[in-house]
Design a protein around this motif. Structure first.
Motif, PDB file in Angstrom:
ATOM      1  N   LEU A  75       0.871  -1.140  -0.095  1.00  0.00           N
ATOM      2  CA  LEU A  75       0.204   0.209  -0.101  1.00  0.00           C
ATOM      3  C   LEU A  75       1.006   1.238  -0.101  1.00  0.00           C
ATOM      4  O   LEU A  75       1.837   1.243   0.863  1.00  0.00           O
ATOM      5  N   PRO A  76       0.561   2.231  -0.877  1.00  0.00           N
ATOM      6  CA  PRO A  76       1.291   3.380  -0.785  1.00  0.00           C
ATOM      7  C   PRO A  76       0.961   4.335   0.237  1.00  0.00           C
ATOM      8  O   PRO A  76      -0.232   4.135   1.050  1.00  0.00           O
ATOM      9  N   GLU A  77       1.373   5.426   0.651  1.00  0.00           N
ATOM     10  CA  GLU A  77       1.065   6.399   1.485  1.00  0.00           C
ATOM     11  C   GLU A  77      -0.412   6.748   1.465  1.00  0.00           C
ATOM     12  O   GLU A  77      -0.866   7.071   0.516  1.00  0.00           O
ATOM     13  N   GLY A  78      -1.013   6.816   2.754  1.00  0.00           N
ATOM     14  CA  GLY A  78      -2.208   7.335   2.629  1.00  0.00           C
ATOM     15  C   GLY A  78      -3.329   6.319   2.454  1.00  0.00           C
ATOM     16  O   GLY A  78      -4.721   6.644   2.426  1.00  0.00           O
ATOM     17  N   LYS A  79      -2.963   4.941   2.375  1.00  0.00           N
ATOM     18  CA  LYS A  79      -3.767   3.688   2.453  1.00  0.00           C
ATOM     19  C   LYS A  79      -3.702   2.848   3.544  1.00  0.00           C
ATOM     20  O   LYS A  79      -2.699   2.725   3.951  1.00  0.00           O
ATOM     21  N   LEU A  80      -4.882   2.319   3.937  1.00  0.00           N
ATOM     22  CA  LEU A  80      -4.937   1.325   5.189  1.00  0.00           C
ATOM     23  C   LEU A  80      -5.592  -0.130   4.452  1.00  0.00           C
ATOM     24  O   LEU A  80      -6.032   0.198   3.428  1.00  0.00           O
ATOM     25  N   TYR A  81      -5.665  -0.884   5.464  1.00  0.00           N
ATOM     26  CA  TYR A  81      -6.361  -1.931   4.931  1.00  0.00           C
ATOM     27  C   TYR A  81      -7.073  -2.390   6.586  1.00  0.00           C
ATOM     28  O   TYR A  81      -6.678  -2.206   7.312  1.00  0.00           O
ATOM     29  N   THR A  82      -8.082  -3.324   6.111  1.00  0.00           N
ATOM     30  CA  THR A  82      -8.681  -4.212   7.206  1.00  0.00           C
ATOM     31  C   THR A  82      -8.972  -5.499   6.728  1.00  0.00           C
ATOM     32  O   THR A  82      -9.407  -5.558   5.654  1.00  0.00           O
ATOM     33  N   THR A  83      -8.898  -6.407   7.468  1.00  0.00           N
ATOM     34  CA  THR A  83      -9.351  -7.712   7.289  1.00  0.00           C
ATOM     35  C   THR A  83     -10.778  -7.950   6.906  1.00  0.00           C
ATOM     36  O   THR A  83     -11.542  -7.595   7.850  1.00  0.00           O
ATOM     37  N   ILE A  84     -11.209  -8.476   5.884  1.00  0.00           N
ATOM     38  CA  ILE A  84     -12.684  -8.852   5.446  1.00  0.00           C
ATOM     39  C   ILE A  84     -12.798 -10.117   6.068  1.00  0.00           C
ATOM     40  O   ILE A  84     -13.829 -10.525   6.680  1.00  0.00           O
ATOM     41  N   ASP A  85     -12.262 -11.261   5.658  1.00  0.00           N
ATOM     42  CA  ASP A  85     -12.345 -12.587   6.150  1.00  0.00           C
ATOM     43  C   ASP A  85     -11.098 -13.346   6.014  1.00  0.00           C
ATOM     44  O   ASP A  85      -9.936 -12.880   5.659  1.00  0.00           O
ATOM     45  N   LEU A  86     -11.039 -14.160   6.843  1.00  0.00           N
ATOM     46  CA  LEU A  86      -9.916 -15.210   7.180  1.00  0.00           C
ATOM     47  C   LEU A  86     -10.427 -16.662   6.956  1.00  0.00           C
ATOM     48  O   LEU A  86     -11.249 -17.139   8.005  1.00  0.00           O
ATOM     49  N   ALA A  87      -9.848 -17.551   6.276  1.00  0.00           N
ATOM     50  CA  ALA A  87     -10.116 -18.742   6.266  1.00  0.00           C
ATOM     51  C   ALA A  87      -9.082 -19.740   6.664  1.00  0.00           C
ATOM     52  O   ALA A  87      -8.057 -19.503   5.808  1.00  0.00           O
ATOM     53  N   LEU A  88      -9.398 -20.259   7.646  1.00  0.00           N
ATOM     54  CA  LEU A  88      -8.004 -21.038   8.217  1.00  0.00           C
ATOM     55  C   LEU A  88      -8.270 -22.614   8.138  1.00  0.00           C
ATOM     56  O   LEU A  88      -9.413 -23.215   8.619  1.00  0.00           O
TER      57      LEU A  88
END
Length: 144
Positions: A75-88
């Motif tokens: 991700l470039p500066e100014g972008k973030l993320y969050t987990t939508i899903d996690l299949a384990l």
């Protein structure tokens, strides 16, 4: 604000403290490259379930951290993320008191959703768990 890769590199070099969750999970960051990270962890008594084995949440947390951190490196500066899903899928129990390695690798970056995969292994390469994840990518909120 640095890019995601720069942020992860700063943590790797010890220029910023690890997140509290990393301390709780007894994790260390070993490798950072664009689209890939490698953590290690050592489960101890804090991570046991009532039956005395390492709680499945330990594997899930390591894999979620590795997958999300791999996305962050893209991700470039100014972008973030969050987990939508996690299949384990857990194949084997995590050993107590032994270092395990957790790799996250982006399979498909995206402007709004990134797809990532993770593997949790013993130091000799035995697969303990595998995960797939998707992460939402969004603009960082403007400071007030």
């Amino acid at each position: 604000m640095p890019s995601g890769k720069e942020l992860m590199e700063m943590m790797h070099r010890g220029e910023m403290p690890p997140p509290a969750m990393g301390v709780l999970m007894n994790m260390d960051l070993h490798e950072v490259e664009e689209g890939r990270v490698l953590f290690s962890g050592i489960a101890d008594d804090r991570h046991l379930n009532p039956m005395g084995g390492v709680h499945g949440g330990y594997s899930a947390t390591l894999l979620d951290s590795a997958c999300g951190s791999a996305v962050l490196t893209t991700l470039p500066e100014g972008k973030l993320y969050t987990t939508i899903d996690l299949a384990l899928k857990i194949m084997r129990p995590v050993p107590t008191g032994q270092r395990v390695l957790c790799e996250g690798k982006v399979q498909r970056p995206g402007r709004t959703v990134a797809f990532v995969e993770g593997w949790l292994r013993t130091e000799n390469g035995r697969l303990l768990a595998h995960a797939t994840s998707s992460c939402a990518v969004f603009d960082a909120p403007m400071p007030r």
